[in-house]
Design a protein around this motif. Structure first.
Motif, short mmCIF file in Angstrom:
data_model
loop_
_atom_site.label_atom_id
_atom_site.label_comp_id
_atom_site.label_asym_id
_atom_site.label_seq_id
_atom_site.Cartn_x
_atom_site.Cartn_y
_atom_site.Cartn_z
N VAL A 126 0.84 -1.20 0.00
CA VAL A 126 0.00 0.00 0.00
C VAL A 126 0.87 1.24 0.00
CG1 VAL A 126 -1.72 1.30 1.32
CG2 VAL A 126 -1.87 -1.20 1.19
N ALA A 127 0.54 2.20 -0.85
CA ALA A 127 1.27 3.46 -0.93
C ALA A 127 0.42 4.56 -0.30
CB ALA A 127 1.57 3.82 -2.38
N LEU A 128 1.06 5.35 0.55
CA LEU A 128 0.38 6.45 1.22
C LEU A 128 1.42 7.54 1.50
CD1 LEU A 128 -2.44 7.19 2.34
CD2 LEU A 128 -1.71 6.25 4.54
N GLY A 129 1.23 8.70 0.88
CA GLY A 129 2.25 9.74 1.01
C GLY A 129 3.57 9.24 0.45
N GLY A 130 4.63 9.39 1.22
CA GLY A 130 5.94 8.90 0.80
C GLY A 130 6.31 7.57 1.43
N ALA A 131 5.29 6.82 1.87
CA ALA A 131 5.52 5.52 2.50
C ALA A 131 4.91 4.41 1.65
CB ALA A 131 4.90 5.49 3.89
N PHE A 132 5.64 3.30 1.58
CA PHE A 132 5.10 2.09 0.95
C PHE A 132 5.11 1.00 2.00
CE2 PHE A 132 5.11 -1.84 -1.45
CZ PHE A 132 4.14 -1.60 -2.41
N PHE A 133 3.94 0.43 2.23
CA PHE A 133 3.78 -0.60 3.25
C PHE A 133 3.76 -1.96 2.56
CE2 PHE A 133 1.69 3.33 4.40
CZ PHE A 133 2.20 3.60 5.66
N GLY A 134 4.88 -2.65 2.57
CA GLY A 134 4.94 -3.95 1.92
C GLY A 134 4.13 -4.98 2.70
N GLU A 135 3.24 -5.66 2.01
CA GLU A 135 2.36 -6.62 2.67
C GLU A 135 2.86 -8.06 2.55
OE1 GLU A 135 -0.41 -6.79 4.60
OE2 GLU A 135 0.04 -4.70 4.99
N GLY A 142 10.33 9.29 -5.22
CA GLY A 142 10.35 10.17 -4.06
C GLY A 142 9.88 9.57 -2.75
N PHE A 143 9.69 8.26 -2.70
CA PHE A 143 9.32 7.61 -1.45
C PHE A 143 10.54 7.57 -0.52
CE2 PHE A 143 5.93 6.41 -4.16
CZ PHE A 143 4.86 6.03 -3.36
N ILE A 144 10.28 7.61 0.79
CA ILE A 144 11.38 7.58 1.76
C ILE A 144 11.25 6.45 2.76
CG2 ILE A 144 11.80 10.07 1.53
CD1 ILE A 144 10.41 10.38 4.29
N LEU A 180 4.80 13.82 2.77
CA LEU A 180 5.28 13.99 1.40
C LEU A 180 4.17 13.72 0.39
CD1 LEU A 180 8.76 12.23 1.59
CD2 LEU A 180 8.24 14.66 1.84
N ASP A 181 4.30 14.33 -0.76
CA ASP A 181 3.33 14.13 -1.84
C ASP A 181 3.94 13.25 -2.93
OD1 ASP A 181 1.01 14.37 -3.30
OD2 ASP A 181 1.59 16.25 -4.25
N ALA A 182 4.41 12.08 -2.53
CA ALA A 182 4.99 11.15 -3.50
C ALA A 182 3.88 10.36 -4.18
CB ALA A 182 5.96 10.20 -2.80
N HIS A 183 4.19 9.85 -5.36
CA HIS A 183 3.20 9.04 -6.09
C HIS A 183 3.94 7.96 -6.86
CE1 HIS A 183 -0.09 7.81 -8.70
NE2 HIS A 183 -0.90 8.46 -7.87
N ILE A 184 3.41 6.75 -6.81
CA ILE A 184 4.10 5.61 -7.41
C ILE A 184 4.17 5.70 -8.94
CG2 ILE A 184 2.14 4.05 -7.73
CD1 ILE A 184 4.00 1.86 -6.43
N HIS A 185 3.34 6.56 -9.53
CA HIS A 185 3.39 6.75 -10.98
C HIS A 185 4.01 8.10 -11.35
CE1 HIS A 185 1.26 3.06 -11.66
NE2 HIS A 185 0.22 3.46 -10.96
N ALA A 186 4.77 8.68 -10.40
CA ALA A 186 5.42 9.96 -10.68
C ALA A 186 6.50 9.82 -11.75
CB ALA A 186 6.02 10.54 -9.40
N GLU A 187 7.11 8.66 -11.83
CA GLU A 187 8.14 8.36 -12.84
C GLU A 187 7.71 7.14 -13.63
OE1 GLU A 187 10.87 10.01 -13.61
OE2 GLU A 187 10.67 11.54 -12.06
#
Length: 213
Positions: A119-128, A153-155, A189-196
Motif C-alpha cells: 500500500v502506498a500512502l504519502g511517501g511511504a510504501f507498506f509492503g504486505e 520520491g518515497f522515503i 510527502l506528496d509522493a506518487h508511485i506513478h510519478a516516474e
C-alpha cells in the motif's frame, strides 16, 4: 476483534502505524498489529549481491508494475499457512481499484513467477507480502520495486517484520517510536508511485545503485 475492512479504515490504520492480519485463510475476523520492533528496507540501502546482479544481467525475465495485482495477491496466499483471508483479499482488491495498493510482477516466458504487493500512502510504501515460484523471483521484484519507489520520491519502505531473507537484502529493525517518526515524515510527502515511468531495465537499476554507493 471483528472489523469490516473498508479502504478508508485500512488507510487510517496504516497512517496510524498498524496493519491487519487474520489467524488463517478461513478466519472471518482480523486483528491489528503494532510491533514493538518494525522492519524497514532503506530505499537507498537495498543490497544487490553479486549473485543477484548476475541474475539481473542475465535477464530472461520481465518486471511490470500493477499489471496483475490479483495474481500477485493470490500468489502470496498460495501457501499452507497464510493470513490472507477472504475479507483481506477483498479489502486489498478494493484498495487497488482506488489506486492505493500496488503490485510488482516478475514473469518468465509470460508466466507469473513472483511478486510483491503493498500500500502506498504519502511517501511511504507498506509492503504486505511477496512470493516466489522460482529462484530469486522475490529478490528481483524487490530490486525493481525499491528502485522505482526511490525514483518516485518515497522515503519509507515498511516490511512490517524482518526475516533473514529481507535482512540479507538490507532490511533493518527499528523501535516503534523511531518508526512512527519516519512514518510522520513520509506521510507529509506528496509522493506518487506513478510519478516516474516504470523502468524494467535491470542495467539501469544496477547503474543507479553503483552511483549511490
Amino acid at each position: 476483534m471483528s472489523h469490516v475492512l473498508t479502504p478508508a479504515l485500512l488507510l487510517q490504520a496504516y497512517a496510524a502505524g498498524v496493519f491487519p492480519m487474520a489467524e488463517h485463510r478461513d478466519d472471518p475476523e482480523v486483528f491489528w498489529v503494532d510491533p514493538h520492533m518494525r522492519g524497514v528496507l532503506p530505499l537507498d540501502g537495498f543490497h544487490i549481491s553479486r549473485s543477484l546482479a548476475r541474475r539481473m544481467r542475465r535477464g530472461g525475465y520481465t518486471a511490470t508494475l500493477d499489471a496483475d495485482f490479483e495474481g500477485v495477491l493470490r500468489g502470496c496466499a498460495d501457501r499452507d499457512d497464510t493470513w490472507i483471508s477472504a475479507p483481506i483479499h477483498a479489502a486489498y482488491m478494493a484498495l487497488h481499484r482506488m489506486g492505493n495498493a500496488h503490485s510488482l510482477e516478475i514473469r518468465q516466458e509470460g508466466v507469473l513467477m513472483g511478486g510483491v504487493y503493498g500500500v502506498a500512502l504519502g511517501g511511504a510504501f507498506f509492503g504486505e507480502s511477496m512470493f516466489s515460484r522460482c529462484t530469486d523471483a522475490s529478490k528481483l521484484a524487490l530490486a525493481h520495486l525499491t528502485d522505482h519507489l526511490w525514483r518516485c520520491g518515497f522515503i519509507l519502505f515498511d516490511t512490517q517484520f524482518i526475516t533473514p531473507h529481507l535482512e540479507r537484502l538490507g532490511a533493518i529493525e527499528i523501535p516503534r517510536a523511531e518508526y512512527r517518526g519516519l512514518l510522520r515524515q513520509a506521510l507529509g510527502l506528496d509522493a506518487h508511485i506513478h510519478a516516474e515511468p516504470f523502468s524494467s531495465d535491470p542495467d539501469q537499476i544496477l547503474q543507479r545503485r553503483t552511483q549511490m554507493s
